[in-house]
Write a protein that holds these residues in place. Structure first.
Motif, PDB file in Angstrom:
ATOM      1  N   LEU A  80       0.841  -1.188   0.000  1.00  0.00           N
ATOM      2  CA  LEU A  80       0.000   0.000   0.000  1.00  0.00           C
ATOM      3  C   LEU A  80       0.877   1.239   0.000  1.00  0.00           C
ATOM      4  O   LEU A  80       1.990   1.237   0.512  1.00  0.00           O
ATOM      5  N   GLY A  81       0.371   2.318  -0.581  1.00  0.00           N
ATOM      6  CA  GLY A  81       1.117   3.567  -0.578  1.00  0.00           C
ATOM      7  C   GLY A  81       1.183   4.193  -1.944  1.00  0.00           C
ATOM      8  O   GLY A  81       0.589   3.709  -2.915  1.00  0.00           O
ATOM      9  N   THR A  82       1.911   5.275  -2.035  1.00  0.00           N
ATOM     10  CA  THR A  82       2.068   5.984  -3.295  1.00  0.00           C
ATOM     11  C   THR A  82       3.035   5.240  -4.212  1.00  0.00           C
ATOM     12  O   THR A  82       3.700   4.290  -3.802  1.00  0.00           O
ATOM     13  N   THR A  83       3.125   5.718  -5.425  1.00  0.00           N
ATOM     14  CA  THR A  83       4.101   5.161  -6.355  1.00  0.00           C
ATOM     15  C   THR A  83       5.517   5.317  -5.813  1.00  0.00           C
ATOM     16  O   THR A  83       6.351   4.416  -5.946  1.00  0.00           O
ATOM     17  N   ALA A  84       5.782   6.461  -5.187  1.00  0.00           N
ATOM     18  CA  ALA A  84       7.110   6.676  -4.604  1.00  0.00           C
ATOM     19  C   ALA A  84       7.396   5.661  -3.506  1.00  0.00           C
ATOM     20  O   ALA A  84       8.508   5.137  -3.404  1.00  0.00           O
ATOM     21  N   ASP A  85       6.394   5.365  -2.677  1.00  0.00           N
ATOM     22  CA  ASP A  85       6.571   4.369  -1.625  1.00  0.00           C
ATOM     23  C   ASP A  85       6.932   3.010  -2.229  1.00  0.00           C
ATOM     24  O   ASP A  85       7.834   2.311  -1.758  1.00  0.00           O
ATOM     25  N   LYS A  86       6.189   2.629  -3.262  1.00  0.00           N
ATOM     26  CA  LYS A  86       6.415   1.326  -3.889  1.00  0.00           C
ATOM     27  C   LYS A  86       7.799   1.254  -4.536  1.00  0.00           C
ATOM     28  O   LYS A  86       8.542   0.286  -4.344  1.00  0.00           O
ATOM     29  N   LEU A  87       8.143   2.272  -5.317  1.00  0.00           N
ATOM     30  CA  LEU A  87       9.426   2.249  -6.016  1.00  0.00           C
ATOM     31  C   LEU A  87      10.601   2.321  -5.049  1.00  0.00           C
ATOM     32  O   LEU A  87      11.644   1.688  -5.268  1.00  0.00           O
ATOM     33  N   ALA A  88      10.447   3.098  -3.972  1.00  0.00           N
ATOM     34  CA  ALA A  88      11.517   3.178  -2.977  1.00  0.00           C
ATOM     35  C   ALA A  88      11.729   1.821  -2.315  1.00  0.00           C
ATOM     36  O   ALA A  88      12.872   1.376  -2.121  1.00  0.00           O
ATOM     37  N   ALA A  89      10.639   1.146  -1.987  1.00  0.00           N
ATOM     38  CA  ALA A  89      10.749  -0.177  -1.372  1.00  0.00           C
ATOM     39  C   ALA A  89      11.321  -1.193  -2.355  1.00  0.00           C
ATOM     40  O   ALA A  89      12.102  -2.078  -1.981  1.00  0.00           O
ATOM     41  N   MET A  90      10.951  -1.079  -3.618  1.00  0.00           N
ATOM     42  CA  MET A  90      11.491  -1.978  -4.638  1.00  0.00           C
ATOM     43  C   MET A  90      12.986  -1.767  -4.826  1.00  0.00           C
ATOM     44  O   MET A  90      13.758  -2.726  -4.940  1.00  0.00           O
ATOM     45  N   ASN A  91      13.411  -0.515  -4.868  1.00  0.00           N
ATOM     46  CA  ASN A  91      14.834  -0.224  -5.000  1.00  0.00           C
ATOM     47  C   ASN A  91      15.630  -0.758  -3.814  1.00  0.00           C
ATOM     48  O   ASN A  91      16.741  -1.262  -3.961  1.00  0.00           O
ATOM     49  N   THR A  92      15.046  -0.621  -2.625  1.00  0.00           N
ATOM     50  CA  THR A  92      15.709  -1.150  -1.436  1.00  0.00           C
ATOM     51  C   THR A  92      15.832  -2.662  -1.513  1.00  0.00           C
ATOM     52  O   THR A  92      16.873  -3.237  -1.181  1.00  0.00           O
ATOM     53  N   ALA A  93      14.759  -3.319  -1.982  1.00  0.00           N
ATOM     54  CA  ALA A  93      14.782  -4.776  -2.099  1.00  0.00           C
ATOM     55  C   ALA A  93      15.815  -5.239  -3.124  1.00  0.00           C
ATOM     56  O   ALA A  93      16.501  -6.251  -2.918  1.00  0.00           O
ATOM     57  N   TRP A  94      15.924  -4.506  -4.217  1.00  0.00           N
ATOM     58  CA  TRP A  94      16.817  -4.915  -5.300  1.00  0.00           C
ATOM     59  C   TRP A  94      18.250  -4.436  -5.072  1.00  0.00           C
ATOM     60  O   TRP A  94      19.166  -5.226  -4.854  1.00  0.00           O
ATOM     61  N   PHE A  95      18.448  -3.132  -5.079  1.00  0.00           N
ATOM     62  CA  PHE A  95      19.796  -2.583  -4.952  1.00  0.00           C
ATOM     63  C   PHE A  95      20.302  -2.607  -3.512  1.00  0.00           C
ATOM     64  O   PHE A  95      21.477  -2.874  -3.262  1.00  0.00           O
ATOM     65  N   GLY A  96      19.421  -2.294  -2.560  1.00  0.00           N
ATOM     66  CA  GLY A  96      19.840  -2.246  -1.159  1.00  0.00           C
ATOM     67  C   GLY A  96      20.250  -3.603  -0.633  1.00  0.00           C
ATOM     68  O   GLY A  96      21.257  -3.727   0.070  1.00  0.00           O
ATOM     69  N   THR A  97      19.493  -4.632  -0.957  1.00  0.00           N
ATOM     70  CA  THR A  97      19.832  -5.987  -0.518  1.00  0.00           C
ATOM     71  C   THR A  97      21.170  -6.414  -1.102  1.00  0.00           C
ATOM     72  O   THR A  97      22.002  -7.020  -0.421  1.00  0.00           O
ATOM     73  N   TYR A  98      21.385  -6.076  -2.360  1.00  0.00           N
ATOM     74  CA  TYR A  98      22.642  -6.429  -3.009  1.00  0.00           C
ATOM     75  C   TYR A  98      23.816  -5.723  -2.330  1.00  0.00           C
ATOM     76  O   TYR A  98      24.857  -6.336  -2.079  1.00  0.00           O
ATOM     77  N   LEU A 138       5.408   2.074 -13.071  1.00  0.00           N
ATOM     78  CA  LEU A 138       5.371   3.387 -13.706  1.00  0.00           C
ATOM     79  C   LEU A 138       4.237   3.483 -14.723  1.00  0.00           C
ATOM     80  O   LEU A 138       3.599   4.529 -14.846  1.00  0.00           O
ATOM     81  N   ALA A 139       3.979   2.396 -15.435  1.00  0.00           N
ATOM     82  CA  ALA A 139       2.884   2.398 -16.406  1.00  0.00           C
ATOM     83  C   ALA A 139       1.537   2.566 -15.712  1.00  0.00           C
ATOM     84  O   ALA A 139       0.663   3.299 -16.191  1.00  0.00           O
ATOM     85  N   GLU A 140       1.370   1.905 -14.581  1.00  0.00           N
ATOM     86  CA  GLU A 140       0.135   2.053 -13.815  1.00  0.00           C
ATOM     87  C   GLU A 140      -0.024   3.482 -13.308  1.00  0.00           C
ATOM     88  O   GLU A 140      -1.110   4.061 -13.356  1.00  0.00           O
ATOM     89  N   ALA A 141       1.076   4.064 -12.840  1.00  0.00           N
ATOM     90  CA  ALA A 141       1.027   5.424 -12.310  1.00  0.00           C
ATOM     91  C   ALA A 141       0.780   6.440 -13.413  1.00  0.00           C
ATOM     92  O   ALA A 141       0.181   7.502 -13.175  1.00  0.00           O
ATOM     93  N   ALA A 142       1.242   6.136 -14.636  1.00  0.00           N
ATOM     94  CA  ALA A 142       1.067   7.068 -15.753  1.00  0.00           C
ATOM     95  C   ALA A 142      -0.398   7.215 -16.145  1.00  0.00           C
ATOM     96  O   ALA A 142      -0.754   8.135 -16.896  1.00  0.00           O
ATOM     97  N   ALA A 143      -1.246   6.348 -15.618  1.00  0.00           N
ATOM     98  CA  ALA A 143      -2.675   6.456 -15.900  1.00  0.00           C
ATOM     99  C   ALA A 143      -3.329   7.580 -15.104  1.00  0.00           C
ATOM    100  O   ALA A 143      -4.489   7.917 -15.351  1.00  0.00           O
ATOM    101  N   GLY A 144      -2.590   8.162 -14.167  1.00  0.00           N
ATOM    102  CA  GLY A 144      -3.189   9.256 -13.402  1.00  0.00           C
ATOM    103  C   GLY A 144      -2.224   9.998 -12.500  1.00  0.00           C
ATOM    104  O   GLY A 144      -2.175  11.221 -12.481  1.00  0.00           O
TER     105      GLY A 144
END
Length: 208
Positions: A80-98, A138-144
């Motif tokens: 749940l959250g904004t697009t920024a929340d989701k992308l920040a968590a995704m970046n942490t999972a991908w790049f941060g974990t590495y 990003l595609a989902e967010a581009a809808a609005g």
């Protein structure tokens, strides 16, 4: 009589856990099967029941790490959250974990070289999968929520830009914790710049 499959999977997990610690401590070149066996508390021959060589152990370790990162990124995508929340968590999972796993080692450069040399196809496939996850958000967010057109971006090129920027920040971060902060700030600046509304309506409070 064959042992239950669970025994083989448990043995494999113990070996990979030990290998992660030993590769981090000694680097790829100096690590031997004997070192991994000693760290795992098993005989050298037991390792060969699961892996044919040190190279195969390393490849399996790379695969396990990639699968974990992708699974965590997929879970972050659906939070749940904004697009920024989701992308920040995704970046942490991908790049941060590495960063937490590899770059803490004094042999990070050597491990990165081994990863690209021994697991190039695996790394490329995982990176492509992660890019698709980012693109879909990003595609989902581009809808609005976001407006990509004024910047001349599509969801695909925006994903490429975000990922390339996140990767580039690795060299300037002084620690994994600093890198995580940079990743979070990068996402929120990008989302604010592409917002179709006022940034305060889109970008929630930064993560700690």
């Amino acid at each position: 009589m064959n042992r239950p499959r669970g025994d083989a999977e448990a043995r494999r997990a113990v070996i990979l856990d030990a290998a992660l610690r030993v590769f981090g401590q000694y680097g790829y070149r100096r690590t031997s099967i004997d070192d991994i066996a000693r760290e795992a508390g098993i005989g050298k021959g037991t390792i060969y029941l699961s892996f044919a060589s040190k190279e195969e152990v390393f490849q399996a370790l790379s695969q396990r790490l990639s699968q974990r990162m992708l699974a965590d990124a997929e879970a972050a995508r659906h939070r749940l959250g904004t697009t920024a929340d989701k992308l920040a968590a995704m970046n942490t999972a991908w790049f941060g974990t590495y960063a937490d796993t590899i770059r803490r080692s004094p042999h990070a450069a050597e491990l990165l070289d081994a990863k690209h040399r021994l697991s190039a196809d695996l790394v490329a496939d995982a990176a492509s999968h992660y890019k698709r996850l980012v693109r879909d958000v990003l595609a989902e967010a581009a809808a609005g929520e976001l407006d990509l057109e004024p910047a001349g971006l599509t969801a695909d090129t925006a994903a490429e830009l975000l990922i390339a920027s996140a990767r580039g920040l690795q060299s300037s971060a002084t620690s994994p914790a600093a890198y995580r902060r940079y990743l979070n700030a990068l996402v929120r600046v990008m989302v604010a710049g592409l917002s179709s509304r006022h940034p305060s309506d889109v970008v929630s409070r930064p993560q700690a």
